[in-house]
Motif scaffolding. Structure first.
Motif, short mmCIF file in Angstrom:
data_model
loop_
_atom_site.label_atom_id
_atom_site.label_comp_id
_atom_site.label_asym_id
_atom_site.label_seq_id
_atom_site.Cartn_x
_atom_site.Cartn_y
_atom_site.Cartn_z
N GLU A 39 0.82 -1.21 0.00
CA GLU A 39 0.00 0.00 0.00
C GLU A 39 0.86 1.27 0.00
O GLU A 39 0.78 2.11 0.91
N PRO A 40 1.69 1.45 -1.03
CA PRO A 40 2.57 2.62 -1.06
C PRO A 40 1.80 3.92 -1.31
O PRO A 40 0.74 3.92 -1.93
N THR A 41 2.35 5.01 -0.80
CA THR A 41 1.79 6.34 -1.07
C THR A 41 2.89 7.23 -1.63
O THR A 41 4.09 6.96 -1.46
N ILE A 42 2.49 8.28 -2.32
CA ILE A 42 3.44 9.18 -2.98
C ILE A 42 4.43 9.74 -1.97
O ILE A 42 4.05 10.22 -0.90
N GLY A 43 5.71 9.66 -2.31
CA GLY A 43 6.75 10.24 -1.49
C GLY A 43 7.38 9.29 -0.50
O GLY A 43 8.40 9.63 0.13
N GLU A 44 6.84 8.07 -0.34
CA GLU A 44 7.43 7.12 0.61
C GLU A 44 8.74 6.56 0.05
O GLU A 44 8.97 6.52 -1.17
N THR A 45 9.58 6.10 0.95
CA THR A 45 10.82 5.44 0.55
C THR A 45 10.62 3.93 0.66
O THR A 45 10.05 3.44 1.64
N ALA A 46 11.09 3.22 -0.34
CA ALA A 46 10.93 1.77 -0.37
C ALA A 46 12.28 1.13 -0.66
O ALA A 46 13.06 1.61 -1.49
N VAL A 47 12.54 0.02 0.03
CA VAL A 47 13.75 -0.77 -0.21
C VAL A 47 13.33 -2.10 -0.83
O VAL A 47 12.41 -2.76 -0.34
N VAL A 48 14.00 -2.48 -1.90
CA VAL A 48 13.76 -3.77 -2.54
C VAL A 48 15.00 -4.63 -2.31
O VAL A 48 16.10 -4.28 -2.75
N ILE A 49 14.81 -5.74 -1.59
CA ILE A 49 15.90 -6.68 -1.33
C ILE A 49 15.80 -7.81 -2.35
O ILE A 49 14.83 -8.56 -2.37
N GLY A 50 16.82 -7.92 -3.21
CA GLY A 50 16.80 -8.91 -4.28
C GLY A 50 16.44 -8.26 -5.59
O GLY A 50 15.27 -7.93 -5.84
N LEU A 51 17.43 -8.04 -6.46
CA LEU A 51 17.22 -7.29 -7.70
C LEU A 51 17.26 -8.20 -8.93
O LEU A 51 17.82 -7.85 -9.96
N GLY A 52 16.67 -9.39 -8.79
CA GLY A 52 16.41 -10.22 -9.96
C GLY A 52 15.28 -9.60 -10.76
O GLY A 52 14.86 -8.47 -10.51
N ILE A 53 14.74 -10.35 -11.71
CA ILE A 53 13.71 -9.79 -12.59
C ILE A 53 12.48 -9.34 -11.81
O ILE A 53 11.94 -8.26 -12.07
#
Length: 721
Positions: free
Chosen positions: A167-181
């Motif tokens: 449930e992201p909202t505009i301006g939030e910071t997100a981290v993605v662990i695992g940069l496969g496809i």
């Protein structure tokens, strides 16, 4: 068709020639343009396949334990056969493709021949030049979306479902662990939601690609860079609002890292397969929300949605897997999602096994991998000739064809057929095609087809063996009789009284041998017990107790495909009592438990009382909720001063003037096949058709008795009126 298949025994990936898959109502036939390899899911299968047997057991401990439990019930020999057939069988790969609809069936909504579509579904959207796919897993491409990008739709939908849970909202910071496809597609979708993205991966090449493709705003190599400090700086010291884990590892490190870098009251979503032993300290003190995303959305793993075509109501389930696929394509159309930036390899189907070797060995950097298919239409392939087809045959041999060579058939039916020097294997048929070609080559069949009509046209076929799901049995038997073929059909013979009447009429006007897989009467224990009781016995009293074990209501045997356990299994036990009595049942009364527990099926816990035409009586107790350690079956037969007690078909106690104990192995599967082949040779059925009709009619009477609460009188004469 050409289709990729993987052997679980060694991980080997091969392009197979296979008959085209069969289309059914609610499905469409696709000519494939591109399909996308999922390096995590599919690569993991290949890597596991390359492990030794001990390595496989360590990688899949639950399945190894299941095999050990199986050995206790099936015996070591049959368990080895069952496991070996599973490991040596080719499994289809792939679940995300784009192509053109070339055929539609009924109930496919607004889909039309000529539509360019994205398709989903493990076991359906395979890496093959042709596929048959349920309509709910097929979505038309909007303008501006290339087939290459659309081939990633299912993979991107997995990423999208994870993002939805966050449930992201505009301006939030997100981290993605695992940069496969999947991780990089998730990052692009988060960007489309107005988030700032930080990516993490162990692989420097993946980090480099994520930055070059602008999937992320910043990134670091886990274990090399000071990841936590970099994220703290990226989030202005506040911690990540959202952390999405797209890694694939048994390690617990990703969830530990997520707890460390996520802010108080932040959200952690797991998309990949990772260790999930949550460290209490961070998650408790920060009150971090934690959720696991299920594939590509609501409807996944629900056969009524995926195969039955029953969509969830839009106002109540806004985002199903099909509607997630639509949303992904819309993001591609407006430029927010661009898989082409992530495509590192495109390989022709004929060379595609090399891509899996690259994934397994990590011989070069990779992310998005596409398989491309020939752009010309080809002729349909109804029959594929296998290596054995070139060999000459003796005129005295009986041609046996197999419909539905699943795990049961490979364990109990094919081995005794293979060992019988009176037969040869002619045609093998499965609806998917791949299994037919693969098992056909393994077992020595001459041809592979995916349609029973093609099988019955085969002049080399004298008899067919039917081991498909129960709701297909009657149709197969009737078609075989009409074609002048004999048939061995696994129980049950059919699922409705109307079907039984049709079969009775067909048999009455045919010389075809029809034998139902009532194997227990052919077991050494049962034959010895019957010899002991004798043929000229007074009326018998019989009691048969079966501890069948619990099967969930959702299992196919409990649905319309299986017809329930009374029709699907209890028929076995009725037949055995008929065998001992040498008489057909005439009166049935059944009782089942009454319960408010919705997880229990009352009809799986029943007592059935039977009266036979010679005056014998029997009682069958069939229980699904017994102790797991209790042996499955015990049958007692008493009459004329003698009693025989069969204990799970491996121990027989005979009581007359003295007591004798004998030990046996097997429930008669091999013996019933030998009897069937002998019947084909001599023209004398191993079980009379009247007896088999009576058994099936008695099974229907059990259901009628449970429904009415009354005793039901039966006569096979009713089937002929």
């Amino acid at each position: 068709m050409k289709i990729l298949g993987q052997k679980l025994s060694d991980g080997l990936v091969t392009v197979f020639d296979a008959p085209d898959p069969v289309i059914a109502d609610g499905f469409v036939r696709i000519r494939t343009f591109y399909s996308a390899i999922s390096p995590g899911t599919e690569g993991g299968k290949v890597i596991t396949g390359k492990k030794s047997l001990i390595g496989k057991a360590k990688a899949k401990p639950a399945q190894a334990m299941q095999a050990l439990q199986m050995a206790k019930t099936l015996g070591l020999k049959n368990t080895i056969i069952k496991v070996k057939s599973k490991l040596e069988g080719a499994q289809p790969l792939g679940y995300s493709l784009c192509g053109e609809i070339i055929e539609i069936s009924n109930n496919t909504g607004n889909l039309k021949v000529g539509n360019i579509v994205a398709c989903a579904g493990g076991g359906y959207a395979n890496h093959a030049d042709e596929a048959v796919i349920p309509a709910n897993l097929v979505v038309k491409l909007p303008k501006g979306v290339s087939p290459k990008n659309a081939a990633y739709t299912t993979i991107a939908s997995i990423a999208l479902q994870g993002v939805r849970l966050a449930e992201p909202t505009i301006g939030e910071t997100a981290v993605v662990i695992g940069l496969g496809i999947i991780g990089q597609l998730a990052a692009q979708i988060l960007k489309a939601n107005g988030c700032r993205i930080f990516g993490i991966d162990l692989d420097e090449d993946q980090v480099k690609l994520a930055l070059e493709s602008e999937s992320v705003d910043a990134a670091s190599v886990s274990g090399k860079d000071s990841t936590a400090a970099l994220i703290s700086d990226f989030t202005r010291g506040r911690g990540a609002d959202i952390t999405i884990i797209c890694a694939g590892t048994t390690s617990n490190h990703p969830v530990e890292l997520a707890g460390e870098i996520t802010r108080k009251k932040g959200r952690v979503i797991v998309v990949g397969a990772v260790g999930m032993d949550l460290p209490r300290e961070d998650y408790f003190k920060k009150e971090i929300s934690f959720a696991v995303s299920c594939s590509y959305g609501p409807g996944r793993y629900d056969p009524t949605y995926e195969e039955g075509g029953i969509d969830y109501p839009y106002p109540y389930v806004r985002w199903t897997e099909g509607r997630n696929m639509e949303a992904v394509l819309d993001l591609m159309a407006n430029g927010s999602l661009d898989p082409s930036k992530l495509t590192t390899h495109t390989v022709p189907l004929k060379d595609s096994p090399s891509a899996y070797e690259m994934i397994a060995t990590k011989s070069e950097p990779f992310c998005g991998i596409l398989i491309v298919y020939p752009d010309k239409e080809r002729e349909s392939t109804g029959t594929v000739s296998l290596p054995e087809s070139s060999k000459k045959l003796s005129k005295d041999l009986i041609g046996i064809s197999m419909l539905g060579p699943g795990s049961f058939a490979q364990t109990f039916l094919l081995p005794p057929l293979k060992n019988d020097n009176r037969v040869f294997f002619s045609t093998i048929c499965t609806k998917s095609g791949l299994t037919a070609s693969d098992i056909g080559i393994q077992k020595g069949f001459r041809k592979a087809v995916s349609n029973i009509d093609e099988m019955l046209k085969d002049p080399e076929t004298d008899a067919i063996v039917v081991a498909t799901r129960h709701n297909t049995h009657a149709d197969a038997v009737l078609k075989a009789i009409k074609a002048g073929k004999s048939v061995f059909v696994e129980k049950p013979l059919c699922l409705t009284k109307e079907e039984l009447k049709e079969i009775a009429a067909a048999c009455n006007n045919s010389n075809s041998i029809v034998q139902v897989g009532f194997n227990r009467r052919f077991s050494k224990a049962a034959v010895t017990a019957k010899d002991f009781i004798g043929n000229n016995h007074p009326p018998l009293t019989m009691f048969y107790r079966i501890s069948a074990g619990h099967i969930p209501k959702e299992h196919w045997t409990q649905t319309s495909e299986g017809g329930g356990r009374i029709l699907g299994e209890v028929c076995h036990f009725i037949d055995l009592l008929q065998y001992f009595a040498d008489a057909n049942p005439t009166r049935i009364q059944a009782f089942c438990i009454s319960t408010d527990d919705e997880s229990l099926e009352p009809q799986d816990n029943i007592v059935i009382n039977l009266t036979f035409e010679d005056g014998s009586v029997g009682s069958i107790g069939y229980f699904a909720e017994g102790g797991k350690a209790l042996p499955k079956e015990r049958c007692e037969i008493t009459g004329g001063g003698r009693t025989a007690v069969i204990d799970n078909f491996n121990r027989l106690e005979l009581y007359g003037s003295s007591k004798k104990i004998s030990k046996f192995k097997g429930k008669g599967h091999a013996e019933e096949i030998v009897k069937f082949i002998t019947a084909l040779k001599t023209g004398n059925p191993a079980i009379s058709m009247k007896s088999q009709l009576a058994t099936t009619l008695a099974s229907f009477a059990v259901l009628e008795s449970l429904e009415t609460g009354e005793a039901i009188d039966i006569s096979i004469g009713d089937l002929l009126t």
